[in-house]
Design a protein around this motif. Structure first.
Motif, mmCIF file in Angstrom:
data_model
loop_
_atom_site.group_PDB
_atom_site.id
_atom_site.type_symbol
_atom_site.label_atom_id
_atom_site.label_comp_id
_atom_site.label_asym_id
_atom_site.label_seq_id
_atom_site.Cartn_x
_atom_site.Cartn_y
_atom_site.Cartn_z
ATOM 1 N N ALA A 56 0.592 -1.397 0.151
ATOM 2 C CA ALA A 56 -0.178 0.253 0.062
ATOM 3 C C ALA A 56 1.019 1.966 0.177
ATOM 4 O O ALA A 56 1.863 1.389 0.950
ATOM 5 C CB ALA A 56 -1.147 0.322 1.277
ATOM 6 N N ASP A 57 0.650 2.491 -0.758
ATOM 7 C CA ASP A 57 0.877 3.534 -0.395
ATOM 8 C C ASP A 57 2.637 3.663 -1.403
ATOM 9 O O ASP A 57 3.074 3.975 -0.493
ATOM 10 C CB ASP A 57 0.966 4.225 1.022
ATOM 11 C CG ASP A 57 1.287 6.236 0.587
ATOM 12 O OD1 ASP A 57 1.369 6.871 -0.126
ATOM 13 O OD2 ASP A 57 1.003 5.958 1.903
ATOM 14 N N ASN A 58 3.030 2.652 -2.256
ATOM 15 C CA ASN A 58 4.699 2.547 -2.463
ATOM 16 C C ASN A 58 4.476 4.133 -4.112
ATOM 17 O O ASN A 58 2.965 4.157 -3.921
ATOM 18 C CB ASN A 58 4.012 1.184 -3.023
ATOM 19 C CG ASN A 58 4.677 0.726 -1.763
ATOM 20 O OD1 ASN A 58 5.624 0.742 -0.745
ATOM 21 N ND2 ASN A 58 3.907 -0.241 -1.752
ATOM 22 N N THR A 59 5.286 4.639 -4.049
ATOM 23 C CA THR A 59 5.670 5.502 -5.091
ATOM 24 C C THR A 59 5.533 4.769 -5.635
ATOM 25 O O THR A 59 5.315 5.172 -7.049
ATOM 26 C CB THR A 59 7.146 6.120 -5.108
ATOM 27 O OG1 THR A 59 6.969 6.531 -3.623
ATOM 28 C CG2 THR A 59 6.767 7.811 -5.418
ATOM 29 N N GLY A 60 5.795 3.659 -6.110
ATOM 30 C CA GLY A 60 5.987 3.048 -7.574
ATOM 31 C C GLY A 60 4.569 1.734 -6.940
ATOM 32 O O GLY A 60 4.051 2.087 -6.860
ATOM 33 N N VAL A 61 4.892 1.115 -8.315
ATOM 34 C CA VAL A 61 3.898 0.083 -8.275
ATOM 35 C C VAL A 61 3.382 -1.011 -6.284
ATOM 36 O O VAL A 61 4.570 -1.009 -5.945
ATOM 37 C CB VAL A 61 4.233 -1.243 -8.917
ATOM 38 C CG1 VAL A 61 2.979 -2.189 -8.958
ATOM 39 C CG2 VAL A 61 4.177 0.117 -10.975
ATOM 40 N N GLY A 110 -3.369 1.086 -4.428
ATOM 41 C CA GLY A 110 -2.167 2.372 -5.511
ATOM 42 C C GLY A 110 -2.433 3.514 -5.443
ATOM 43 O O GLY A 110 -3.691 4.126 -4.937
ATOM 44 N N THR A 111 -2.366 4.204 -4.737
ATOM 45 C CA THR A 111 -2.457 5.974 -4.272
ATOM 46 C C THR A 111 -1.340 6.934 -5.337
ATOM 47 O O THR A 111 -2.332 7.931 -6.194
ATOM 48 C CB THR A 111 -1.656 6.425 -3.099
ATOM 49 O OG1 THR A 111 -0.107 5.995 -2.965
ATOM 50 C CG2 THR A 111 -2.643 5.424 -1.897
ATOM 51 N N THR A 112 -0.521 6.269 -5.596
ATOM 52 C CA THR A 112 0.003 7.196 -7.057
ATOM 53 C C THR A 112 0.637 6.564 -7.897
ATOM 54 O O THR A 112 1.347 6.895 -9.553
ATOM 55 C CB THR A 112 1.590 7.906 -6.182
ATOM 56 O OG1 THR A 112 2.729 7.394 -5.426
ATOM 57 C CG2 THR A 112 1.265 9.213 -5.226
ATOM 58 N N SER A 113 0.684 5.087 -8.125
ATOM 59 C CA SER A 113 1.226 4.531 -9.405
ATOM 60 C C SER A 113 0.268 2.801 -8.895
ATOM 61 O O SER A 113 -0.646 2.567 -8.387
ATOM 62 C CB SER A 113 2.194 3.443 -9.134
ATOM 63 O OG SER A 113 3.006 3.153 -10.387
ATOM 64 N N TRP A 114 -0.254 1.755 -10.364
ATOM 65 C CA TRP A 114 -0.575 0.606 -10.096
ATOM 66 C C TRP A 114 -0.735 0.294 -8.778
ATOM 67 O O TRP A 114 0.349 -0.111 -8.470
ATOM 68 C CB TRP A 114 -0.296 -0.177 -11.217
ATOM 69 C CG TRP A 114 0.358 0.872 -12.378
ATOM 70 C CD1 TRP A 114 1.493 1.256 -12.950
ATOM 71 C CD2 TRP A 114 -1.349 1.563 -13.636
ATOM 72 N NE1 TRP A 114 1.049 2.108 -14.058
ATOM 73 C CE2 TRP A 114 -0.157 2.214 -14.540
ATOM 74 C CE3 TRP A 114 -2.320 0.615 -13.495
ATOM 75 C CZ2 TRP A 114 -1.004 1.887 -15.802
ATOM 76 C CZ3 TRP A 114 -2.938 1.234 -15.007
ATOM 77 C CH2 TRP A 114 -2.839 1.979 -15.594
ATOM 78 N N SER A 115 -1.838 -0.048 -8.574
ATOM 79 C CA SER A 115 -1.893 -1.597 -7.543
ATOM 80 C C SER A 115 -1.186 -3.000 -7.473
ATOM 81 O O SER A 115 -0.213 -3.654 -6.661
ATOM 82 C CB SER A 115 -2.613 -1.895 -7.292
ATOM 83 O OG SER A 115 -3.594 -2.304 -7.754
ATOM 84 N N ALA A 116 -1.036 -3.105 -9.179
ATOM 85 C CA ALA A 116 -0.368 -4.665 -8.961
ATOM 86 C C ALA A 116 0.367 -4.826 -10.482
ATOM 87 O O ALA A 116 -0.868 -4.369 -10.980
ATOM 88 C CB ALA A 116 -0.739 -5.503 -8.888
ATOM 89 N N TRP A 117 0.977 -5.358 -11.049
ATOM 90 C CA TRP A 117 1.894 -5.005 -12.389
ATOM 91 C C TRP A 117 2.103 -6.969 -12.198
ATOM 92 O O TRP A 117 3.465 -7.036 -12.770
ATOM 93 C CB TRP A 117 2.389 -4.349 -12.284
ATOM 94 C CG TRP A 117 3.212 -4.542 -14.125
ATOM 95 C CD1 TRP A 117 4.270 -5.158 -14.653
ATOM 96 C CD2 TRP A 117 3.809 -2.795 -14.630
ATOM 97 N NE1 TRP A 117 4.866 -4.583 -15.434
ATOM 98 C CE2 TRP A 117 4.612 -2.794 -15.222
ATOM 99 C CE3 TRP A 117 3.201 -1.660 -13.965
ATOM 100 C CZ2 TRP A 117 4.629 -2.257 -16.279
ATOM 101 C CZ3 TRP A 117 3.675 -0.728 -14.717
ATOM 102 C CH2 TRP A 117 4.259 -0.964 -16.292
ATOM 103 N N PRO A 118 1.021 -7.957 -12.862
ATOM 104 C CA PRO A 118 2.537 -9.000 -12.946
ATOM 105 C C PRO A 118 2.576 -9.634 -14.070
ATOM 106 O O PRO A 118 1.543 -10.472 -14.783
ATOM 107 C CB PRO A 118 0.614 -9.951 -12.388
ATOM 108 C CG PRO A 118 -0.225 -9.416 -12.379
ATOM 109 C CD PRO A 118 0.365 -7.802 -12.852
#
Length: 467
Positions: free
Chosen positions: A295-300, A321-329
């Motif tokens: 949660a709430d990471n600058t990146g994914v 995701g607050t400033t980027s994607w929640s997940a990128w699998p």
């Protein structure tokens, strides 16, 4: 004086009986090693780096051991002067080649990096440089420590528990950037490298490090009967990653949090909660995350984009995701069961072979700001999911509930089976795919070029057949 022969015999006997716990009982009769035995004060003001380095050297000489810390603050990371008269990283708990059980019991201890340590690129006089630097010519690349704790090349079981690793990032003197993106300079909290024995890490809080909270570079081979369990980890406010996994297999990671990467004044890409990125020809296989929060990471929140990784599962996990994607699998055979996604998902792995494609089962996708720690939810062009290359990506019994600004997935090729979809926004969604079972959709959605093999109820109207 520790009797090395008796120590090794006790460890071997315990390991034969099986498990870190039995090994710990066998070693229990041996003298415990503490940093105070090597001169540590543990008063939060005296530099205890040398004591920790000496302790680790003794453990390595013995081939393993039991380390006991106190519930106090140990100040570490004061940069030393090397043989050439230059500043160098402090050596700390660098365990290596242990053939017998290695047990570190923190008992609530905190290792805190001293104020005013240099991180980045500096001139030869120790003055900080600016900009990015690709080589070391005429410069010094500095870090207060490479890692606070590392266990490497251990064939005996490793157990680390109940401690806090405080990188004190905000008090560093920051120099120029180094590497391809940001500050790619070793400065980790806890590092596990190529340990063929079991690994158990419990209740470790690793935060404010100038690179990663946790760094996992495990062995790239099957180790039957060996447990690798990480439980109760907290990675918070680290600069590059909460956790990097660059190699290894069979890790079970439970009840852990990976949050606020890149939000303590220093950011290096990718800036993810967890980055699964096999490096140097290694592979990552068979990871399982259960009841974890990203949660709430600058990146994914969780990214898997490069390197050879596959067969990774997430059960009962939350991605915000607050400033980027929640997940990128973007790797094969990733699955998500009973997970919550707050904010947009991208790059699910599509394949002509359904067994390779990403699977989401009984997951929820929402845009509710109340579920975000900052009140912000990241939506790229309002989309809750960008699935441009999602052939055979499966959404089975999933719910997309968008009662705010979110728009249902822009998709090509996925399979939606027995799903519920709802959006409040009047922006038209293009949620194309193959529909099986019974799916209910409420909102302005176009299903052109979709294949309906079951039933779709779109705004109360029953649809069937190719659209």
């Amino acid at each position: 004086m520790i009797d090395r022969r008796r120590f090794i015999q006790a460890g071997v006997a315990a390991f034969a009986l099986g498990g870190v716990a039995r090994a710990a009982r066998a070693i229990g009769s041996q003298p415990k090693l503490t940093p105070e035995m090597f001169g540590a004060r543990g008063d939060g003001t005296t530099d205890d780096s040398h004591a920790f380095a000496a302790l680790a050297e003794r453990v390595n000489t013995l081939g393993g051991g039991q380390v006991e810390l106190r519930a106090t603050t140990y100040l570490v990371g004061v940069q030393r002067i090397d043989a050439k008269g230059r500043l160098a990283a402090a050596g700390l708990l660098a365990f290596s080649g242990c053939t017998q059980p290695l047990i570190v019991r923190g008992n609530g201890a905190r290792l805190r990096c001293a104020d005013g340590q240099r991180f980045g690129v500096f001139d030869l006089d120790g003055q900080p440089l600016t900009g990015r630097h690709g080589d070391k010519h005429g410069r010094r690349v500095l870090s207060p420590y490479r890692f606070m704790i590392q266990a490497a090349q251990c064939s005996g079981p490793v157990e680390i528990s109940d401690l806090e690793l405080d990188g004190n990032l905000g008090a560093h003197v920051i120099g120029g950037k180094y590497g391809d993106k940001g500050w790619q300079i070793q400065c980790h909290g806890l590092s596990l490298r190529n340990n063929s024995g079991g690994e158990s890490v419990h209740n470790v809080h690793s935060h404010h490090h100038a690179l990663d909270g946790f760094y996992i570079d495990g062995v790239d081979r099957a180790t039957p009967g060996v447990s690798r369990r990480l439980d109760g980890l907290v990675a918070d406010y680290n600069a590059r990653q909460g956790m990097s996994i660059v190699g290894g297999r069979g890790y079970d990671i439970q009840n852990s949090r990976f949050t606020r990467t890149g939000r303590a004044g220093l950011f290096s890409a990718p800036g993810a909660g967890v980055d699964i990125e096999a490096e140097r020809g290694k592979r990552v296989r068979g990871l399982n995350f259960r009841s974890c929060r990203f949660a709430d990471n600058t990146g994914v929140g969780m990214v898997a984009d490069t390197g050879d990784s596959a067969d990774v599962g997430f059960d009962d996990c939350t991605f915000v995701g607050t400033t980027s994607w929640s997940a990128w699998p973007k790797k094969p055979r990733y699955r998500f069961d009973d997970c919550l996604f707050v904010g947009a998902v991208v790059n699910a792995y599509g394949s002509k072979d359904p067994a390779q494609a990403t699977r989401f089962e009984a997951c929820r996708f929402v845009d509710d700001p109340a579920l975000s720690p900052t009140g912000h939810v990241y939506l790229r062009k309002q989309l809750i999911a960008d699935l441009a290359h999602a052939t055979n990506v499966l959404f089975d019994r999933c719910r997309f509930i968008l009662d705010h600004e979110g728009v249902l997935p822009w998709s090509v090729g996925p399979i939606y089976r027995d799903c519920v979809m709802r959006q409040r926004s009047d922006k038209v969604a293009h949620t194309r795919g193959t529909y099986r079972g019974t799916t209910r959709i409420d909102g302005p959605v176009k299903l052109a070029k979709s294949r309906i093999e079951g039933t779709v109820v779109l705004n109360g109207k029953r649809l069937s057949g190719r659209r």
